[in-house]
Design an enzyme around this catalytic site. Structure first.
Site, PDB file in Angstrom:
ATOM      1  N   GLU A 180      49.730  50.075  32.933  1.00 21.05           N
ATOM      2  CA  GLU A 180      48.235  50.156  33.670  1.00 21.05           C
ATOM      3  C   GLU A 180      48.739  51.068  35.005  1.00 21.05           C
ATOM      4  O   GLU A 180      47.745  51.841  35.453  1.00 21.05           O
ATOM      5  CB  GLU A 180      47.423  48.940  34.170  1.00 21.05           C
ATOM      6  CG  GLU A 180      46.615  48.218  32.901  1.00 21.05           C
ATOM      7  CD  GLU A 180      47.929  47.596  31.760  1.00 21.05           C
ATOM      8  OE1 GLU A 180      48.752  47.529  32.080  1.00 21.05           O
ATOM      9  OE2 GLU A 180      47.258  47.036  30.682  1.00 21.05           O
ATOM     10  N   HIS A 192      41.694  36.836  29.867  1.00 17.82           N
ATOM     11  CA  HIS A 192      39.833  37.766  29.345  1.00 17.82           C
ATOM     12  C   HIS A 192      38.727  38.065  29.994  1.00 17.82           C
ATOM     13  O   HIS A 192      38.160  38.495  29.222  1.00 17.82           O
ATOM     14  CB  HIS A 192      39.815  39.059  28.567  1.00 17.82           C
ATOM     15  CG  HIS A 192      41.036  39.549  27.316  1.00 17.82           C
ATOM     16  ND1 HIS A 192      42.520  38.678  27.279  1.00 17.82           N
ATOM     17  CD2 HIS A 192      41.543  40.084  27.508  1.00 17.82           C
ATOM     18  CE1 HIS A 192      43.011  39.528  26.979  1.00 17.82           C
ATOM     19  NE2 HIS A 192      42.993  40.380  26.873  1.00 17.82           N
TER      20      HIS A 192
END
Lengths: 329, 336
Positions: free
Chosen positions: B68, B137
């Site tokens: 990321e 999540h």
């Protein structure tokens, strides 16, 4: 008379002057720090000048440069004016970043100098992205990224080398291994201390270069830039070097022996290079004196420029957080 | 498709609207490309980019490693290098891995450089709960980014905003973060065939009312609208405001409404402590305190990591019923 120095006299003088310019500038900065003209953190590059000066020889104006918080040398070698860098450190409006960045955050659009990042390894992904833009727009530029060996402990170092190699991006990774991440010796922070080997494991070309030898640096950078411009993907150079001064002005240097510092000072890149040039008969003592005088004049002018500079109006505090509409495309 | 504008309306979903927006941007501007984890061959974790890899190829729909920090940082660098990247971060929880790049680079470089550099970057990510994806999540961490000067933060709730915010974000010279609520991707509806760019500055009144202002954004909009419909049957006419832009906040629209209704409840899927709701309430208190007839109130998520089990997950989230009850409490004095 034959010379063992494989460069012209003019170029030798250029390299020497480049290094002396950084050395004397930073000595002045240290003095101005004590005089409280410069504040914040001040990280001196003294001892490592051969790297910035050598590498910049291989770069072209359209290439990009990203560096760390120890970047005065890189900024000067890249072509920022000494006055604009000094004024920045004074925090003056005439500084290269209007005094918004300071010593650790020198930026300059004209020379494609993208900072000045004070997050270790945080500037490396920027170079990867600049390289991606070059590749997607089919420009044969080199994107040079300087960082210290401390960056090898950060994930962004590994992520960046992997991605640049995977996508064959034109990034020149330049690791200045001065052996200490602030006060932590390499051996105390890395299980494998060979940084260039770590890089190599990602499958790109990687070399170790004597960072105290400006000619070796320049030649390595040239090799790397040629390969990158040739479309061979990224290249990694590790320079062995040493910082002669403390990490910053607050560092009492409890973590290293004076003898070690002294031993490295024997390898002073400016001293070694001038001695070699003198021995080869390529330059004379007069040339050195001339360089010193010229640099001194430049420093005097830079300090005068910074002293005469203005403080940015506090009313402008909110500027440059977001683009001013109409200023950008 | 989207580049062949037609009249009338068509059936779409939130997901398809975003895809149409990405596709249109890529067709119109060769500098635009999409980059992220599994956005290409896989078609996107939430299938937003399905088909784009086949249409635009691997150069413009770039599958990245699970890195990321570097792919967001590379987005910043590519933006500096003249491209118009759309970077997809799979989930807001994963964005913590690249928060350094967003907060320390994207948000600061313009300022640190004294205005020399700007970063026209768009980062999209899924946020929010409701899909039983548990505590890594499902969180609504938008407020972490809304805290940061130097970036713009938007949250499309409607199909029109899903379709139209991206184009405007790509036009913006500065970094824009778009938070797509994961629970909305399947949401179907009609959208005008010529739907296009929308502003990303203003809050919008989604339902008119005069008794109380309900302020929300993203996935909570529909729960809030349902609550407003139910309240109307009980004689309380709620105005519902969709913030749309979380940074900057459109104070004018909020204050105009609250000054009329004199009551406000904020509905925010983030946790209460240090929430966007807290910021909205603070601004109303600062600027409309003497217009208020009741204490400000809010409905936020319970302060637990979002659990997996459906009944527990739902218990942790703002619900229509909770919103209705909280609004009613604002009228407590009237019933005494």
């Amino acid at each position: 008379m034959t010379t063992v120095t494989p460069i012209s006299q003019a170029h030798a003088l250029e390299l020497l002057q480049g290094m002396v310019r950084i050395r004397r500038f930073e000595e002045k900065c240290a003095e101005l720090y004590s005089a409280m003209k410069i504040r914040g953190f001040l990280h001196l590059y003294i001892g490592e000048e051969a790297i910035a000066v050598g590498v910049m020889q291989a770069l072209r104006p359209e290439d990009s440069v990203a560096a760390t918080y120890r970047e005065h040398g890189h900024a000067l070698a890249r072509g920022l004016s000494m006055g604009s860098v000094m004024a920045e450190m004074y925090g003056k409006l005439e500084g290269c970043c209007r005094g918004r960045g300071g010593s650790m955050h020198l930026f300059d659009a004209a020379t494609r100098f993208f900072g000045g990042s004070a997050i270790v390894a945080g500037g490396i992904p920027l170079s990867v992205g600049l390289a991606l833009a070059d590749k997607m727009q089919e420009r044969a530029n080199v994107n040079a990224c300087f960082f210290g060996e401390g960056a090898a402990a950060e994930g962004e170092f590994h992520e960046s080398i992997n991605l640049a190699t995977l996508w064959k991006l034109p990034v020149l990774f330049l690791c200045e291994n001065n052996r200490y991440a602030m006060g932590t010796a390499l051996e105390r922070s890395e299980s494998e201390t060979d940084i260039h080997l770590k890089a190599q494991s990602y499958g790109l070309k990687s070399e170790v270069v004597d960072g105290m030898d400006v000619i070796a640096v320049e030649q390595a950078a040239q090799r790397a830039c040629d390969a990158i411009r040739n479309g061979e993907g990224p290249y990694f150079l590790e320079f062995t070097t040493y910082r002669f001064r403390p990490h910053s002005m607050f560092d009492p240097e409890l973590y290293r022996e004076k003898a070690e510092v002294q031993a490295w000072k024997e390898k002073d890149p400016i001293k070694l290079f001038s001695q070699k040039l003198l021995a080869d008969g390529l330059i004379s003592d007069t040339d050195i004196s001339r360089i010193e005088a010229k640099v001194q004049d430049e420093i005097t002018a830079a300090v005068e420029y910074a002293e005469a500079g203005q403080w940015e109006a506090v009313e402008d505090l909110q500027r440059y957080v977001y683009s001013e509409r109409g200023h950008h495309e | 498709m989207s580049n062949q504008r037609e009249s009338g309306t068509g059936e779409t979903t939130y997901r398809e609207a975003i895809r149409a927006a990405i596709r249109e941007a890529m067709l119109e501007d060769p500098r635009v490309f999409l980059m992220g984890e599994d956005v290409g061959r896989y078609g996107g974790c939430y299938a937003v980019s399905k088909g784009l890899y086949e249409e635009f190829g691997p150069e413009r729909v770039r599958d990245t490693p699970l890195s990321e920090s570097v792919f967001v940082g590379a987005g910043i660098g590519a933006a500096l290098g003249g491209m118009r990247p759309i970077v997809e971060v799979m989930s807001i929880n994963f964005s913590l891995l690249c928060m350094d790049q967003i907060v320390n680079n994207a948000a600061t470089i313009q300022h640190m450089s004294g205005g020399q550099f700007n970063i026209p970057l768009v980062i999209r990510m899924a946020t929010g709960a409701g899909l039983q994806l548990a505590a890594q999540h499902s969180h609504s961490l938008e407020v972490l980014y809304a805290h940061i000067p130097g970036i713009r933060v938007v949250a499309p709730a409607t199909l029109e905003d899903a379709r139209g915010m991206l184009a405007t974000a790509l036009e913006d010279p500065d970094p824009v973060l778009i938070f797509e609520h994961a629970g909305l991707y399947n949401r179907p509806g009609q959208i005008a065939a010529d739907a296009g760019a929308v502003d990303i500055d203003r809050a919008v009144v989604r339902r008119k009312g005069e008794d109380v202002t309900l302020i929300t954004y993203g996935g909570s909009l529909y729960k809030t609208l349902d609550a407003a419909a139910a309240l109307a049957e009980q004689g309380i006419h709620a105005e519902v405001i969709d913030l749309r832009s979380l940074r900057p906040l459109d104070e004018a629209t909020l204050l105009d409404s609250v000054r009329r209704t004199q009551r406000a409840v904020v509905v925010d899927e983030g946790w209460r402590s240090g929430s966007l709701a807290a910021e909205v309430m603070a601004r109303i208190s600062e600027q409309a305190f003497y217009d208020l007839d009741a204490p400000l109130a809010r409905v936020c998520s319970e302060e637990v990591p979002i659990p997996y089990a459906k009944h527990m997950e739902q218990a942790a989230l703002p619900q229509t019923e909770t919103i209705i009850n909280t609004v009613k409490k604002c009228f407590g004095d009237r019933n005494d």
